[in-house]
Design an enzyme around this catalytic site. Structure first.
Site, PDB file in Angstrom:
ATOM      1  N   GLU A  25      23.027 -11.379 -21.196  1.00  0.00           N
ATOM      2  CA  GLU A  25      22.737 -12.318 -20.108  1.00  0.00           C
ATOM      3  C   GLU A  25      21.692 -13.317 -20.596  1.00  0.00           C
ATOM      4  OE1 GLU A  25      22.387  -8.928 -19.116  1.00  0.00           O
ATOM      5  OE2 GLU A  25      24.303  -8.781 -18.051  1.00  0.00           O
ATOM      6  N   ASN A  59      17.973 -21.792 -20.369  1.00  0.00           N
ATOM      7  CA  ASN A  59      17.546 -21.445 -21.733  1.00  0.00           C
ATOM      8  C   ASN A  59      18.550 -21.988 -22.753  1.00  0.00           C
ATOM      9  OD1 ASN A  59      16.509 -20.351 -24.047  1.00  0.00           O
ATOM     10  ND2 ASN A  59      16.267 -18.280 -23.218  1.00  0.00           N
ATOM     11  N   TYR A  73      23.261 -18.446 -29.609  1.00  0.00           N
ATOM     12  CA  TYR A  73      24.357 -17.487 -29.394  1.00  0.00           C
ATOM     13  C   TYR A  73      25.720 -18.136 -29.661  1.00  0.00           C
ATOM     14  CZ  TYR A  73      20.734 -14.651 -27.156  1.00  0.00           C
ATOM     15  OH  TYR A  73      19.599 -13.929 -26.897  1.00  0.00           O
TER      16      TYR A  73
HETATM   17  C1  LIG Z   1      15.962 -18.452 -28.687  1.00  0.00           C
HETATM   18  C2  LIG Z   1      15.072 -18.115 -29.875  1.00  0.00           C
HETATM   19  C3  LIG Z   1      15.153 -16.602 -30.139  1.00  0.00           C
HETATM   20  C4  LIG Z   1      15.568 -18.892 -31.117  1.00  0.00           C
HETATM   21  O1  LIG Z   1      14.835 -18.456 -32.246  1.00  0.00           O
HETATM   22  P1  LIG Z   1      14.589 -19.401 -33.500  1.00  0.00           P
HETATM   23  O2  LIG Z   1      14.125 -18.554 -34.629  1.00  0.00           O
HETATM   24  O3  LIG Z   1      13.744 -20.553 -33.128  1.00  0.00           O
HETATM   25  O4  LIG Z   1      16.084 -19.935 -33.781  1.00  0.00           O
HETATM   26  P2  LIG Z   1      16.655 -20.505 -35.144  1.00  0.00           P
HETATM   27  O5  LIG Z   1      15.634 -21.323 -35.873  1.00  0.00           O
HETATM   28  O6  LIG Z   1      17.294 -19.392 -35.905  1.00  0.00           O
HETATM   29  O7  LIG Z   1      17.764 -21.498 -34.574  1.00  0.00           O
HETATM   30  C5  LIG Z   1      19.146 -21.202 -34.648  1.00  0.00           C
HETATM   31  C6  LIG Z   1      19.934 -22.211 -33.838  1.00  0.00           C
HETATM   32  O8  LIG Z   1      19.658 -22.011 -32.444  1.00  0.00           O
HETATM   33  C7  LIG Z   1      19.603 -23.286 -31.795  1.00  0.00           C
HETATM   34  N1  LIG Z   1      18.256 -23.533 -31.309  1.00  0.00           N
HETATM   35  C8  LIG Z   1      17.148 -22.810 -31.540  1.00  0.00           C
HETATM   36  N2  LIG Z   1      16.083 -23.325 -30.881  1.00  0.00           N
HETATM   37  C9  LIG Z   1      16.545 -24.412 -30.232  1.00  0.00           C
HETATM   38  C10 LIG Z   1      15.930 -25.377 -29.371  1.00  0.00           C
HETATM   39  N3  LIG Z   1      14.636 -25.318 -29.064  1.00  0.00           N
HETATM   40  N4  LIG Z   1      16.720 -26.347 -28.847  1.00  0.00           N
HETATM   41  C11 LIG Z   1      18.044 -26.422 -29.138  1.00  0.00           C
HETATM   42  N5  LIG Z   1      18.680 -25.544 -29.953  1.00  0.00           N
HETATM   43  C12 LIG Z   1      17.940 -24.559 -30.492  1.00  0.00           C
HETATM   44  C13 LIG Z   1      20.038 -24.305 -32.832  1.00  0.00           C
HETATM   45  O9  LIG Z   1      21.461 -24.375 -32.800  1.00  0.00           O
HETATM   46  C14 LIG Z   1      19.563 -23.652 -34.111  1.00  0.00           C
HETATM   47  O10 LIG Z   1      20.228 -24.096 -35.250  1.00  0.00           O
HETATM   48  P3  LIG Z   1      19.632 -25.344 -36.091  1.00  0.00           P
HETATM   49  O11 LIG Z   1      18.172 -25.037 -36.331  1.00  0.00           O
HETATM   50  O12 LIG Z   1      20.450 -25.317 -37.336  1.00  0.00           O
HETATM   51  O13 LIG Z   1      19.819 -26.546 -35.224  1.00  0.00           O
HETATM   52  C15 LIG Z   1      13.584 -18.557 -29.621  1.00  0.00           C
HETATM   53  O14 LIG Z   1      13.581 -19.881 -29.151  1.00  0.00           O
HETATM   54  C16 LIG Z   1      12.865 -17.685 -28.608  1.00  0.00           C
HETATM   55  O15 LIG Z   1      12.274 -16.643 -28.955  1.00  0.00           O
HETATM   56  N6  LIG Z   1      12.866 -18.104 -27.316  1.00  0.00           N
HETATM   57  C17 LIG Z   1      12.148 -17.369 -26.256  1.00  0.00           C
HETATM   58  C18 LIG Z   1      12.781 -16.037 -25.961  1.00  0.00           C
HETATM   59  C19 LIG Z   1      14.231 -16.168 -25.565  1.00  0.00           C
HETATM   60  O16 LIG Z   1      14.636 -17.121 -24.904  1.00  0.00           O
HETATM   61  N7  LIG Z   1      15.031 -15.170 -25.962  1.00  0.00           N
HETATM   62  C20 LIG Z   1      16.455 -15.126 -25.619  1.00  0.00           C
HETATM   63  C21 LIG Z   1      16.626 -14.503 -24.294  1.00  0.00           C
HETATM   64  S1  LIG Z   1      18.319 -14.422 -23.803  1.00  0.00           S
END
Ligand SMILES: CC(C)(COP(=O)(O)OP(=O)(O)OC[C@H]1O[C@@H](n2cnc3c(N)ncnc32)[C@H](O)[C@@H]1OP(=O)(O)O)[C@@H](O)C(=O)NCCC(=O)NCCS
Length: 170
Positions: A110, A115, A122
């Site tokens: 979910e 977000n 995903y």
């Molecule tokens: C979601 C989360 C886990 C992503 O982690 P991250 O290490 O920054 O992600 P990555 O650097 O591996 O990014 C992978 C891809 O995700 C997408 N992405 C990640 N952050 C993004 C942002 N702020 N905006 C848009 N796309 C994003 C992009 O497609 C990215 O690929 P790219 O860098 O080649 O464009 C992080 O933002 C987080 O911890 N958020 C808060 C907690 C959360 O929301 N958890 C999920 C709950 S369902």
């Protein structure tokens, strides 16, 4: 903060919980308490938790429950200082590979409609929105989107995982 150490993903250990809880607290409006992670590691045989280690530090974590043949992602977070450096991708790749190893047929989760970062991450692993749970989140009653992968054995899914593995090791 730019990464200086190589990121290695492995199983979460009890001694990782304080750092994991800190990331959880910085990432979510209703964080799990630290003892919830301790309980998951100690007492839940369905649970599988991973951490991303950058040198001595924990940079992120992810977890899932294997329920019959479905791997349900329960939590996922990267430390705010370390985001957009492919740690999320690395964690998700390892989670998908682990799901295959433990016999999951598909994965589900979910996510908040607001977000967009998580949804974008995903989607890169084949997750698609298949439903919506009304007023799912208890703090602000935001709906949840339900996302699932195609069958993990599906050739499209295998290709995605292979591609991502090559990208991350290249
Ligand atoms: C979601 C989360 C886990 C992503 O982690 P991250 O290490 O920054 O992600 P990555 O650097 O591996 O990014 C992978 C891809 O995700 C997408 N992405 C990640 N952050 C993004 C942002 N702020 N905006 C848009 N796309 C994003 C992009 O497609 C990215 O690929 P790219 O860098 O080649 O464009 C992080 O933002 C987080 O911890 N958020 C808060 C907690 C959360 O929301 N958890 C999920 C709950 S369902």
């Amino acid at each position: 903060m730019a990464l200086t150490a190589r990121v290695v993903v492995g199983p979460m250990r009890p001694e990782d919980v304080p750092a994991v809880h800190e990331i959880e607290r910085l990432s979510f409006s209703t964080p799990w308490p630290a003892h919830a992670f301790e309980q998951e590691l100690k007492g839940n045989r369905l649970a599988h938790y991973l951490v991303a280690r950058a040198g001595e530090r924990i940079a992120g974590f992810a977890g899932m429950w294997l329920m019959v043949d479905e791997a349900h992602i329960t939590t996922f977070g990267v430390h705010p200082d370390w985001r957009r450096q492919r740690i999320g991708r690395q964690l998700l790749l390892n989670l998908v590979e682990l799901a295959v190893t433990i016999g999951a047929a598909r994965m589900t989760l979910e996510v908040r409609p607001s977000n967009e970062a998580a949804q974008a991450l995903y989607r890169t692993f084949g997750f698609e929105v298949v439903g919506r749970r009304a007023r799912y989140y208890t703090d602000d009653h935001e709906d949840a989107l339900v996302m699932t992968t195609p069958a993990l054995a599906d050739p499209r899914m295998r290709e995605l995982v292979d591609l991502e593995r090559r990208r991350l090791s290249g």
